[in-house]
Motif scaffolding. Structure first.
Motif, PDB file in Angstrom:
ATOM      1  N   LYS A 141      69.703  50.499  47.303  1.00 54.10           N
ATOM      2  CA  LYS A 141      69.764  50.424  46.210  1.00 54.10           C
ATOM      3  C   LYS A 141      70.212  51.559  45.033  1.00 54.10           C
ATOM      4  CE  LYS A 141      69.890  45.052  45.918  1.00 54.10           C
ATOM      5  NZ  LYS A 141      69.470  44.291  44.779  1.00 54.10           N
ATOM      6  N   GLU A 152      74.015  45.110  50.436  1.00 55.74           N
ATOM      7  CA  GLU A 152      73.801  45.094  49.238  1.00 55.74           C
ATOM      8  C   GLU A 152      74.919  45.892  48.366  1.00 55.74           C
ATOM      9  OE1 GLU A 152      70.593  47.850  50.935  1.00 55.74           O
ATOM     10  OE2 GLU A 152      71.834  46.244  51.754  1.00 55.74           O
ATOM     11  N   LYS A 193      81.065  46.046  41.968  1.00 59.80           N
ATOM     12  CA  LYS A 193      79.185  45.563  42.127  1.00 59.80           C
ATOM     13  C   LYS A 193      78.989  44.283  40.991  1.00 59.80           C
ATOM     14  CE  LYS A 193      77.876  50.720  40.465  1.00 59.80           C
ATOM     15  NZ  LYS A 193      77.157  51.244  39.207  1.00 59.80           N
ATOM     16  N   ASP A 220      78.869  41.945  44.211  1.00 57.40           N
ATOM     17  CA  ASP A 220      77.648  42.799  44.703  1.00 57.40           C
ATOM     18  C   ASP A 220      76.210  41.684  44.271  1.00 57.40           C
ATOM     19  OD1 ASP A 220      78.716  44.286  46.571  1.00 57.40           O
ATOM     20  OD2 ASP A 220      77.929  46.163  45.959  1.00 57.40           O
ATOM     21  N   ARG A 221      76.315  41.785  42.793  1.00 59.78           N
ATOM     22  CA  ARG A 221      74.709  40.576  42.089  1.00 59.78           C
ATOM     23  C   ARG A 221      75.497  39.452  41.769  1.00 59.78           C
ATOM     24  NH1 ARG A 221      74.715  45.907  37.631  1.00 59.78           N
ATOM     25  NH2 ARG A 221      74.179  47.875  38.849  1.00 59.78           N
ATOM     26  N   HIS A 222      76.400  39.648  41.370  1.00 65.82           N
ATOM     27  CA  HIS A 222      76.698  37.640  41.459  1.00 65.82           C
ATOM     28  C   HIS A 222      77.726  36.827  42.162  1.00 65.82           C
ATOM     29  CE1 HIS A 222      74.400  38.985  37.076  1.00 65.82           C
ATOM     30  NE2 HIS A 222      75.742  39.808  37.288  1.00 65.82           N
TER      31      HIS A 222
END
Length: 395
Positions: A4, A130, A264, A267-269
């Protein structure tokens, strides 16, 4: 270093982005000028075919490009796509009849049938999972910059030097894309020599069932793009725009501003949450475009539409790869792109056929497509609920 925190901006990734920027500029620079060019050839009634023929061969070629990407390699398939753009740019001024033009639109479709499929697989090969959303967002940003520069450059070249020089300029940009691609390192580990068996397509080679949910959403969302490619050049001219590429420049700039961040966020949510937001924003854009009667409102709609596509594109691409089997990544990506071409082609064909050079129908067509996008929203909500129930049962 943790994946990351490790930079994804390697030389290979930068070269890939530059090649896609040039490729996108090459085929996008001619699009705004094609409706009036076809009319000058005496084929005004065939405007709906400008995009639909292009997307037809793009869709047909996807199973082949997916299989070749998984067997022959990412780099040669990317090169083939750019070579088609190079050749077609030189042939448009030569095949200057309506039938010749429509034939070239068919052939030109092979370009987007090949290069984007292999490009997405290449990104997935060199970027950690990721970071796929972020990487595809950045790559999409470069592709979108090409989509903005191309129409603007095309309009300037036509006004200064004529349409033939614009076609040749398109070929030159494709040539530069090829030069970059041929200097890139192949990422397919088990590359095979090109063989005629690779061109045999069975039923299992056409659609990746696992990636089909992403394909369904792609189909619904890209009907709007088919309408925009077909109708907006005439609508822009009707509203008084001197350069018919100004809409595409405005929406691409807006898309560029949100793509990186949207990738982005996905990727996170989660991909589906971001995709749902993109469908809603795109619907708002079509409503604004349909209600506008000035260049200002048109460009506002273009900017909102750019935000919608900027949100949707990296999330859908990453979701497709999430759903894919690594050994059949090319086929999964091809499935998503087949759905895209079908959506664009159907939107262009039906919208262009109903339009029939009656400018007053364009707002109505845009509003109808909002209902199509709403169908995509309903399907996505259904898929999310079904997926959640399956997780509960497994636990």
């Amino acid at each position: 270093m943790h994946p990351k925190n490790k930079s994804i901006y390697t030389l290979q990734f930068i070269l890939l982005c530059m090649s896609s920027l040039l490729f996108s500029s090459s085929f996008n620079m001619i699009i705004p000028e094609l409706p009036s060019y076809l009319s000058s050839l005496g084929g005004a009634e065939y405007k709906g075919f400008i995009i639909s023929l292009f997307t037809l061969t793009a869709a047909i070629s996807r199973p082949f490009s997916g299989k070749l990407t998984d067997k022959w390699g990412r780099v040669p398939v990317m090169a083939v796509g750019s070579v088609v753009c190079l050749i077609c740019g030189f042939l448009y001024p030569i095949l200057s009849s309506v039938s010749g033009f429509l034939f070239l639109r068919l052939v030109h479709g092979f370009s987007t049938g090949f290069k984007p499929t292999a490009t997405s697989a290449y990104v997935a090969d060199i970027i950690p999972q990721e970071r796929w959303g972020e990487a595809l967002g950045m790559h999409g940003l470069c592709f979108s910059i090409g989509g903005a520069l191309g129409p603007a450059l095309g309009g300037m070249v036509v006004n200064a030097y004529g349409i033939d020089v614009m076609f040749y300029s398109s070929s030159f940009l494709a040539f530069l894309s090829i030069v970059i691609v041929m200097n890139m390192k192949e990422t397919l580990a088990t590359k095979e020599k090109l063989h005629k068996s690779m061109f045999y397509i069975g039923r299992k080679d056409i659609i990746d069932i696992g990636a089909l949910p992403a394909g369904v959403i792609t189909f619904f969302s890209y009907t709007a793009y088919g309408l925009i490619l077909t109708l907006i050049p005439d609508w822009s001219e009707h509203l008084g725009a001197e350069n018919k590429g100004v809409f595409f420049t405005a929406f691409t700039i807006a898309s560029v501003l949100v793509r990186f961040g949207a990738g982005k966020v996905s990727d996170r949510h989660g991909r589906t949450n971001v995709i749902l937001a993109g469908l809603i924003v795109t619907s708002i854009a079509l409503f604004v475009i349909s209600t506008g009667n000035s260049i200002t409102v048109l460009l506002t709609g273009a900017a909102i539409y750019g935000m919608g596509t900027g949100i949707l594109s990296p999330a859908i691409n990453a979701w497709t790869i999430d759903l894919s089997n690594p050994q059949h990544r090319g086929k999964a990506i091809a499935t998503m792109y087949i759905s895209m071409e079908l959506g664009i082609g159907l939107g262009a064909l039906l919208g262009g056929s109903y339009y029939s050079d009656q400018i007053s129908r364009i707002p109505q067509i845009m509003k109808i497509d909002i209902l199509v996008l709403f169908m995509g929203v309903l399907y996505l909500l259904y898929w999310k609920r079904k997926s959640a129930n399956k997780k509960i049962q497994n636990n």
